[in-house]
Design a protein around this motif. Structure first.
Motif, PDB file in Angstrom:
ATOM      1  N   PHE A  36     -62.505 -28.236 -27.266  1.00 31.07           N
ATOM      2  CA  PHE A  36     -63.305 -28.468 -25.771  1.00 31.07           C
ATOM      3  C   PHE A  36     -64.093 -28.069 -25.706  1.00 31.07           C
ATOM      4  CE2 PHE A  36     -63.384 -27.589 -20.953  1.00 31.07           C
ATOM      5  CZ  PHE A  36     -64.317 -29.026 -20.729  1.00 31.07           C
ATOM      6  N   THR A  37     -65.218 -29.183 -25.612  1.00 36.18           N
ATOM      7  CA  THR A  37     -67.108 -28.732 -25.757  1.00 36.18           C
ATOM      8  C   THR A  37     -67.330 -29.569 -23.777  1.00 36.18           C
ATOM      9  OG1 THR A  37     -67.571 -30.298 -27.025  1.00 36.18           O
ATOM     10  CG2 THR A  37     -67.327 -27.804 -28.537  1.00 36.18           C
ATOM     11  N   VAL A  54     -59.208 -26.911 -15.708  1.00 38.04           N
ATOM     12  CA  VAL A  54     -59.191 -27.559 -16.835  1.00 38.04           C
ATOM     13  C   VAL A  54     -58.606 -26.255 -17.266  1.00 38.04           C
ATOM     14  CG1 VAL A  54     -59.955 -26.483 -19.310  1.00 38.04           C
ATOM     15  CG2 VAL A  54     -62.232 -27.996 -17.005  1.00 38.04           C
ATOM     16  N   LEU A  56     -56.672 -24.965 -20.748  1.00 41.10           N
ATOM     17  CA  LEU A  56     -56.469 -25.336 -22.417  1.00 41.10           C
ATOM     18  C   LEU A  56     -55.272 -25.125 -23.304  1.00 41.10           C
ATOM     19  CD1 LEU A  56     -60.338 -23.619 -23.300  1.00 41.10           C
ATOM     20  CD2 LEU A  56     -58.766 -26.505 -23.371  1.00 41.10           C
ATOM     21  N   PRO A  61     -62.545 -23.182 -26.350  1.00 40.75           N
ATOM     22  CA  PRO A  61     -64.303 -23.633 -25.113  1.00 40.75           C
ATOM     23  C   PRO A  61     -65.319 -23.300 -25.904  1.00 40.75           C
ATOM     24  CG  PRO A  61     -63.011 -22.365 -24.082  1.00 40.75           C
ATOM     25  CD  PRO A  61     -62.358 -21.980 -24.967  1.00 40.75           C
ATOM     26  N   LEU A  63     -68.767 -23.821 -24.204  1.00 41.88           N
ATOM     27  CA  LEU A  63     -69.310 -24.313 -22.859  1.00 41.88           C
ATOM     28  C   LEU A  63     -71.093 -23.774 -22.956  1.00 41.88           C
ATOM     29  CD1 LEU A  63     -66.562 -23.183 -20.613  1.00 41.88           C
ATOM     30  CD2 LEU A  63     -67.275 -25.441 -21.064  1.00 41.88           C
TER      31      LEU A  63
END
Length: 75
Positions: A36-37, A54, A56, A61, A63
């Motif tokens: 996830f970016t 969100v 995960l 991540p 971010l």
């Protein structure tokens, strides 16, 4: 949004006002079991048993921008 085993890249846009519930009710806005970016956009005003904005389920991540949280007060 549900992503299983892939990559979710968020560069802009809005994910808002989604709800999930129950024993598996994770990730009201986004559920990711992969990468996830996020470097822009808003994930706001979502609710869930865990991970309202969100959730995960593995992975880390990346971010660097954007907003994850409650709906901001623009008044």
């Amino acid at each position: 949004m549900y992503v299983s085993g892939g990559t979710l890249n968020v560069h802009g846009g809005v994910i808002c006002g989604h709800t999930t519930s129950g024993s598996g009710g994770n990730g009201g806005g986004v559920y990711v079991s992969g990468a996830f970016t996020m470097d822009g956009g808003d994930i706001v005003g979502n609710t869930a048993s865990a991970g309202g904005g969100v959730y995960l389920a593995g992975g880390a991540p990346a971010l660097s921008g954007g907003v994850i949280g409650a709906i901001p007060n623009f008044a």
